[in-house]
Design a protein around this motif. Structure first.
Motif, PDB file in Angstrom:
ATOM      1  N   ASP A 110       0.831  -1.197   0.045  1.00 24.69           N
ATOM      2  CA  ASP A 110       0.088   0.026   0.052  1.00 24.69           C
ATOM      3  C   ASP A 110       0.753   1.183  -0.151  1.00 24.69           C
ATOM      4  N   VAL A 111       2.315   1.100  -0.010  1.00 25.72           N
ATOM      5  CA  VAL A 111       3.271   2.361  -0.127  1.00 25.72           C
ATOM      6  C   VAL A 111       2.762   3.346  -1.123  1.00 25.72           C
ATOM      7  N   LEU A 112       2.333   3.245  -2.487  1.00 24.34           N
ATOM      8  CA  LEU A 112       2.305   4.128  -3.452  1.00 24.34           C
ATOM      9  C   LEU A 112       0.792   4.696  -2.962  1.00 24.34           C
ATOM     10  N   TYR A 113      -0.112   3.857  -2.688  1.00 24.89           N
ATOM     11  CA  TYR A 113      -1.630   4.320  -2.580  1.00 24.89           C
ATOM     12  C   TYR A 113      -1.603   5.218  -1.241  1.00 24.89           C
ATOM     13  N   GLU A 114      -0.952   5.096  -0.220  1.00 27.36           N
ATOM     14  CA  GLU A 114      -0.994   5.617   0.971  1.00 27.36           C
ATOM     15  C   GLU A 114      -0.306   7.278   0.776  1.00 27.36           C
ATOM     16  N   ARG A 115       0.785   6.963  -0.079  1.00 25.49           N
ATOM     17  CA  ARG A 115       1.444   8.254  -0.197  1.00 25.49           C
ATOM     18  C   ARG A 115       0.815   9.261  -1.496  1.00 25.49           C
ATOM     19  N   LYS A 116       0.137   8.633  -2.198  1.00 29.66           N
ATOM     20  CA  LYS A 116      -0.158   8.846  -3.801  1.00 29.66           C
ATOM     21  C   LYS A 116      -0.319  10.592  -3.948  1.00 29.66           C
ATOM     22  N   SER A 117      -0.966  11.237  -2.960  1.00 26.94           N
ATOM     23  CA  SER A 117      -0.970  12.873  -3.367  1.00 26.94           C
ATOM     24  C   SER A 117       0.547  13.501  -2.990  1.00 26.94           C
ATOM     25  N   GLN A 118       1.470  12.975  -1.895  1.00 23.70           N
ATOM     26  CA  GLN A 118       2.609  13.602  -1.889  1.00 23.70           C
ATOM     27  C   GLN A 118       3.557  13.069  -3.062  1.00 23.70           C
ATOM     28  N   ILE A 119       3.419  11.882  -3.472  1.00 21.26           N
ATOM     29  CA  ILE A 119       4.359  11.446  -4.673  1.00 21.26           C
ATOM     30  C   ILE A 119       3.968  12.375  -5.837  1.00 21.26           C
ATOM     31  N   VAL A 120       2.814  12.627  -6.025  1.00 21.00           N
ATOM     32  CA  VAL A 120       2.386  13.468  -7.122  1.00 21.00           C
ATOM     33  C   VAL A 120       2.865  14.851  -7.052  1.00 21.00           C
ATOM     34  N   GLU A 121       2.837  15.263  -5.909  1.00 19.16           N
ATOM     35  CA  GLU A 121       3.284  16.883  -5.489  1.00 19.16           C
ATOM     36  C   GLU A 121       4.797  16.725  -5.741  1.00 19.16           C
ATOM     37  N   VAL A 122       5.486  15.545  -5.228  1.00 21.88           N
ATOM     38  CA  VAL A 122       7.193  15.787  -5.132  1.00 21.88           C
ATOM     39  C   VAL A 122       7.461  15.794  -6.902  1.00 21.88           C
ATOM     40  N   TYR A 123       6.745  14.511  -7.603  1.00 23.21           N
ATOM     41  CA  TYR A 123       7.363  14.068  -8.615  1.00 23.21           C
ATOM     42  C   TYR A 123       7.037  15.043  -9.936  1.00 23.21           C
ATOM     43  N   ALA A 124       5.883  16.028  -9.502  1.00 22.37           N
ATOM     44  CA  ALA A 124       5.526  17.258 -10.554  1.00 22.37           C
ATOM     45  C   ALA A 124       6.724  18.151 -10.696  1.00 22.37           C
ATOM     46  N   ARG A 125       7.638  18.135  -9.813  1.00 26.07           N
ATOM     47  CA  ARG A 125       8.724  19.250 -10.067  1.00 26.07           C
ATOM     48  C   ARG A 125       9.822  18.453 -10.556  1.00 26.07           C
ATOM     49  N   LEU A 126       9.657  17.189 -10.963  1.00 26.95           N
ATOM     50  CA  LEU A 126      10.947  16.572 -11.523  1.00 26.95           C
ATOM     51  C   LEU A 126      11.013  16.873 -13.124  1.00 26.95           C
ATOM     52  N   SER A 127      12.107  17.285 -13.471  1.00 27.58           N
ATOM     53  CA  SER A 127      12.363  17.641 -14.950  1.00 27.58           C
ATOM     54  C   SER A 127      12.754  16.733 -15.836  1.00 27.58           C
ATOM     55  N   ALA A 128      12.526  16.613 -16.996  1.00 26.33           N
ATOM     56  CA  ALA A 128      12.951  15.392 -17.967  1.00 26.33           C
ATOM     57  C   ALA A 128      14.390  15.818 -18.268  1.00 26.33           C
ATOM     58  N   GLN A 129      14.952  16.959 -17.977  1.00 28.95           N
ATOM     59  CA  GLN A 129      16.218  17.419 -18.613  1.00 28.95           C
ATOM     60  C   GLN A 129      17.275  16.357 -18.111  1.00 28.95           C
ATOM     61  N   ARG A 130      17.229  16.089 -16.814  1.00 31.49           N
ATOM     62  CA  ARG A 130      18.299  15.161 -16.256  1.00 31.49           C
ATOM     63  C   ARG A 130      18.285  13.806 -16.956  1.00 31.49           C
ATOM     64  N   ILE A 131      17.233  13.220 -17.323  1.00 28.39           N
ATOM     65  CA  ILE A 131      16.949  11.863 -17.824  1.00 28.39           C
ATOM     66  C   ILE A 131      17.376  12.010 -19.250  1.00 28.39           C
ATOM     67  N   VAL A 132      17.247  13.051 -19.921  1.00 30.38           N
ATOM     68  CA  VAL A 132      17.570  13.277 -21.385  1.00 30.38           C
ATOM     69  C   VAL A 132      19.121  13.229 -21.519  1.00 30.38           C
ATOM     70  N   GLU A 133      19.687  14.005 -20.433  1.00 28.47           N
ATOM     71  CA  GLU A 133      21.157  14.169 -20.441  1.00 28.47           C
ATOM     72  C   GLU A 133      21.834  12.669 -19.937  1.00 28.47           C
ATOM     73  N   ARG A 134      21.485  11.976 -18.837  1.00 26.60           N
ATOM     74  CA  ARG A 134      21.978  10.958 -18.529  1.00 26.60           C
ATOM     75  C   ARG A 134      21.057   9.938 -17.998  1.00 26.60           C
ATOM     76  N   PRO A 135      20.297   9.122 -18.838  1.00 32.87           N
ATOM     77  CA  PRO A 135      19.088   8.254 -18.638  1.00 32.87           C
ATOM     78  C   PRO A 135      19.377   7.408 -17.427  1.00 32.87           C
ATOM     79  N   GLY A 136      20.678   6.773 -17.601  1.00 39.31           N
ATOM     80  CA  GLY A 136      20.893   5.850 -16.632  1.00 39.31           C
ATOM     81  C   GLY A 136      21.078   6.384 -15.092  1.00 39.31           C
ATOM     82  N   ALA A 137      21.210   7.545 -14.899  1.00 37.21           N
ATOM     83  CA  ALA A 137      21.210   8.197 -13.660  1.00 37.21           C
ATOM     84  C   ALA A 137      19.974   8.370 -13.036  1.00 37.21           C
ATOM     85  N   VAL A 138      18.956   8.467 -13.911  1.00 39.79           N
ATOM     86  CA  VAL A 138      17.617   8.659 -13.315  1.00 39.79           C
ATOM     87  C   VAL A 138      16.728   7.163 -13.381  1.00 39.79           C
ATOM     88  N   VAL A 139      16.680   6.513 -14.259  1.00 34.91           N
ATOM     89  CA  VAL A 139      16.094   5.354 -14.354  1.00 34.91           C
ATOM     90  C   VAL A 139      16.804   4.031 -13.867  1.00 34.91           C
TER      91      VAL A 139
END
Length: 163
Positions: A110-139
């Protein structure tokens, strides 16, 4: 979001073996789809996520800004890496925007379900730029998209056919 609540739908006893998430490309929707799917997973289930390696900031945002659009559903991969380290993920650099395989699902988590609103808020700020430059560092480490390499990974992950 996945709505499988019918008692006689057939998944309750066995669970699903394979599911693909490739619909609404926004992170919140992809997160909700994953949460809904995991509840119905068989012990050796495999979930496949589409569009997990962004090409540019413009094409990998929540709102469409260009003709070619993948959305920000890619954020589920770093989210799962951070919050669900027990899962096994393999991101394949398949054109044009990657594919991620996920095993080790736990229908009781239930980790994701219980923290869903916090997760959405935090990850909304994550930019694709870092993953475009260095995919392995993010994924995480990128896998080889060769059939033998993927087959070995699936076997090591315990994914097997029910036949």
């Amino acid at each position: 979001m996945i709505h499988l609540r019918t008692a006689d739908c057939g998944l309750r006893e066995q669970g699903f073996d394979l599911a693909c998430v490739d619909g609404d490309h926004r992170f919140q929707s992809v997160l909700e789809d994953y949460i809904g799917l995991e509840k119905w997973a068989a012990p050796s289930a495999l979930v496949v996520l589409h569009d997990t390696l962004p090409l540019t900031n413009v094409t990998a945002t929540a709102e469409r800004q260009s003709g070619f659009y993948t959305g920000d559903g890619w954020k589920l991969v770093p989210c799962l890496n951070a919050l669900r380290p027990e899962l096994r993920l393999l991101t394949l650099p398949i054109a044009p925007t990657g594919l991620t395989l996920i095993t080790g699902l736990n229908p009781r988590s239930d980790v994701l379900y219980e923290r869903k609103s916090q997760i959405v808020e935090v990850y909304a700020r994550l930019s694709a730029q870092r993953i475009v430059e260095r995919p392995g560092a993010v994924v995480g480490p990128l896998g080889l998209s060769e059939a033998n390499a993927v087959s070995r990974w699936l076997l090591d992950a315990g994914v097997q056919s029910r036949s």
